[in-house]
Design a protein around this motif. Structure first.
Motif, mmCIF file in Angstrom:
data_model
loop_
_atom_site.group_PDB
_atom_site.id
_atom_site.type_symbol
_atom_site.label_atom_id
_atom_site.label_comp_id
_atom_site.label_asym_id
_atom_site.label_seq_id
_atom_site.Cartn_x
_atom_site.Cartn_y
_atom_site.Cartn_z
ATOM 1 N N VAL A 66 0.844 -1.202 0.000
ATOM 2 C CA VAL A 66 0.000 0.000 0.000
ATOM 3 C C VAL A 66 0.877 1.248 0.000
ATOM 4 O O VAL A 66 0.588 2.229 -0.706
ATOM 5 C CB VAL A 66 -0.965 -0.019 1.201
ATOM 6 N N GLU A 67 1.959 1.225 0.755
ATOM 7 C CA GLU A 67 2.889 2.357 0.761
ATOM 8 C C GLU A 67 3.515 2.558 -0.611
ATOM 9 O O GLU A 67 3.734 3.690 -1.044
ATOM 10 C CB GLU A 67 3.984 2.143 1.804
ATOM 11 N N LEU A 68 3.815 1.467 -1.301
ATOM 12 C CA LEU A 68 4.371 1.564 -2.639
ATOM 13 C C LEU A 68 3.376 2.230 -3.589
ATOM 14 O O LEU A 68 3.764 3.072 -4.415
ATOM 15 C CB LEU A 68 4.739 0.168 -3.137
ATOM 16 N N MET A 69 2.099 1.901 -3.450
ATOM 17 C CA MET A 69 1.082 2.542 -4.290
ATOM 18 C C MET A 69 0.955 4.031 -3.966
ATOM 19 O O MET A 69 0.817 4.862 -4.869
ATOM 20 C CB MET A 69 -0.266 1.846 -4.107
ATOM 21 N N LEU A 70 1.018 4.384 -2.687
ATOM 22 C CA LEU A 70 0.930 5.796 -2.315
ATOM 23 C C LEU A 70 2.132 6.581 -2.817
ATOM 24 O O LEU A 70 2.006 7.744 -3.226
ATOM 25 C CB LEU A 70 0.793 5.926 -0.802
ATOM 26 N N ASN A 71 3.317 5.963 -2.818
ATOM 27 C CA ASN A 71 4.494 6.639 -3.350
ATOM 28 C C ASN A 71 4.405 6.824 -4.864
ATOM 29 O O ASN A 71 4.898 7.815 -5.401
ATOM 30 C CB ASN A 71 5.763 5.873 -2.977
ATOM 31 N N ALA A 72 3.762 5.882 -5.553
ATOM 32 C CA ALA A 72 3.544 6.048 -6.988
ATOM 33 C C ALA A 72 2.623 7.229 -7.259
ATOM 34 O O ALA A 72 2.852 8.017 -8.187
ATOM 35 C CB ALA A 72 2.962 4.770 -7.573
ATOM 36 N N VAL A 73 1.611 7.385 -6.434
ATOM 37 C CA VAL A 73 0.706 8.533 -6.577
ATOM 38 C C VAL A 73 1.462 9.840 -6.304
ATOM 39 O O VAL A 73 1.268 10.836 -7.006
ATOM 40 C CB VAL A 73 -0.509 8.378 -5.639
ATOM 41 N N ASN A 74 2.342 9.831 -5.321
ATOM 42 C CA ASN A 74 3.155 11.022 -5.044
ATOM 43 C C ASN A 74 4.029 11.376 -6.234
ATOM 44 O O ASN A 74 4.186 12.555 -6.568
ATOM 45 C CB ASN A 74 4.028 10.802 -3.810
ATOM 46 N N LEU A 75 4.607 10.381 -6.875
ATOM 47 C CA LEU A 75 5.438 10.632 -8.049
ATOM 48 C C LEU A 75 4.625 11.254 -9.176
ATOM 49 O O LEU A 75 5.077 12.186 -9.850
ATOM 50 C CB LEU A 75 6.102 9.336 -8.500
ATOM 51 N N ILE A 76 3.408 10.783 -9.363
ATOM 52 C CA ILE A 76 2.534 11.358 -10.398
ATOM 53 C C ILE A 76 2.163 12.794 -10.050
ATOM 54 O O ILE A 76 2.157 13.679 -10.913
ATOM 55 C CB ILE A 76 1.283 10.480 -10.588
ATOM 56 N N LEU A 77 1.841 13.055 -8.787
ATOM 57 C CA LEU A 77 1.467 14.416 -8.382
ATOM 58 C C LEU A 77 2.609 15.402 -8.593
ATOM 59 O O LEU A 77 2.402 16.501 -9.124
ATOM 60 C CB LEU A 77 1.026 14.413 -6.921
ATOM 61 N N VAL A 78 3.805 15.026 -8.201
ATOM 62 C CA VAL A 78 4.942 15.937 -8.338
ATOM 63 C C VAL A 78 5.312 16.119 -9.809
ATOM 64 O O VAL A 78 5.632 17.224 -10.249
ATOM 65 C CB VAL A 78 6.135 15.433 -7.502
ATOM 66 N N THR A 79 5.248 15.052 -10.593
ATOM 67 C CA THR A 79 5.551 15.160 -12.023
ATOM 68 C C THR A 79 4.530 16.035 -12.733
ATOM 69 O O THR A 79 4.888 16.881 -13.556
ATOM 70 C CB THR A 79 5.585 13.760 -12.666
ATOM 71 N N ALA A 80 3.267 15.844 -12.409
ATOM 72 C CA ALA A 80 2.232 16.674 -13.019
ATOM 73 C C ALA A 80 2.384 18.128 -12.608
ATOM 74 O O ALA A 80 2.134 19.038 -13.402
ATOM 75 C CB ALA A 80 0.851 16.155 -12.640
ATOM 76 N N ASP A 81 2.823 18.367 -11.395
ATOM 77 C CA ASP A 81 3.013 19.732 -10.929
ATOM 78 C C ASP A 81 4.150 20.425 -11.683
ATOM 79 O O ASP A 81 4.067 21.616 -11.978
ATOM 80 C CB ASP A 81 3.303 19.735 -9.434
ATOM 81 N N THR A 82 5.199 19.674 -12.003
ATOM 82 C CA THR A 82 6.330 20.299 -12.689
ATOM 83 C C THR A 82 6.110 20.446 -14.185
ATOM 84 O O THR A 82 6.701 21.321 -14.809
ATOM 85 C CB THR A 82 7.619 19.492 -12.449
#
Length: 114
Positions: free
Chosen positions: A34-50
């Motif tokens: 579950v933590e791995l899935m949440l970290n994947a979502v974080n990567l998408i959020l930061v990438t989309a932000d940049t």
């Protein structure tokens, strides 16, 4: 920056997390997935932000921070549940956990309280 690489990496991480949740029998490994899935979502959020020019600056990073805080709370509660499960059943195998109690145990518990 090419946004394809972080998006593909996040998709692979999320897929690996889903596989871990569906296939693992150990509760601690399920929490790690579950933590791995949440970290994947974080990567998408930061990438989309940049890569995307949003109306609100740094909104993806702020959402990622909220996800990190939520993940920390989830791990705290999840590990407490796993520890209690281990104390009661001497196992953390998810398959061995009974989802319902036997019919007589509720009445016995009520009698023991009285």
């Amino acid at each position: 920056m090419r946004p394809v690489i972080p998006y593909v990496t996040a998709a692979l991480l999320f897929g690996l997390g889903v596989y871990g949740v569906l296939r693992r029998r150990n509760a601690v490994l399920v929490l790690m997935s579950v933590e791995l899935m949440l970290n994947a979502v974080n990567l998408i959020l930061v990438t989309a932000d940049t890569t995307v020019r949003a109306v609100l600056p740094h909104s993806g990073q702020v959402f990622a921070l909220f996800v990190i805080v939520l993940a920390a709370a989830e791990i705290g509660v999840g590990l407490a549940i796993v520890l209690q499960l281990y104390r009661l059943r001497s196992t953390v195998a998810v398959d061995d956990v009974a989802l319902t109690e036997p019919a007589g145990s509720v009445e016995q518990d009520a009698e023991a309280i009285r």
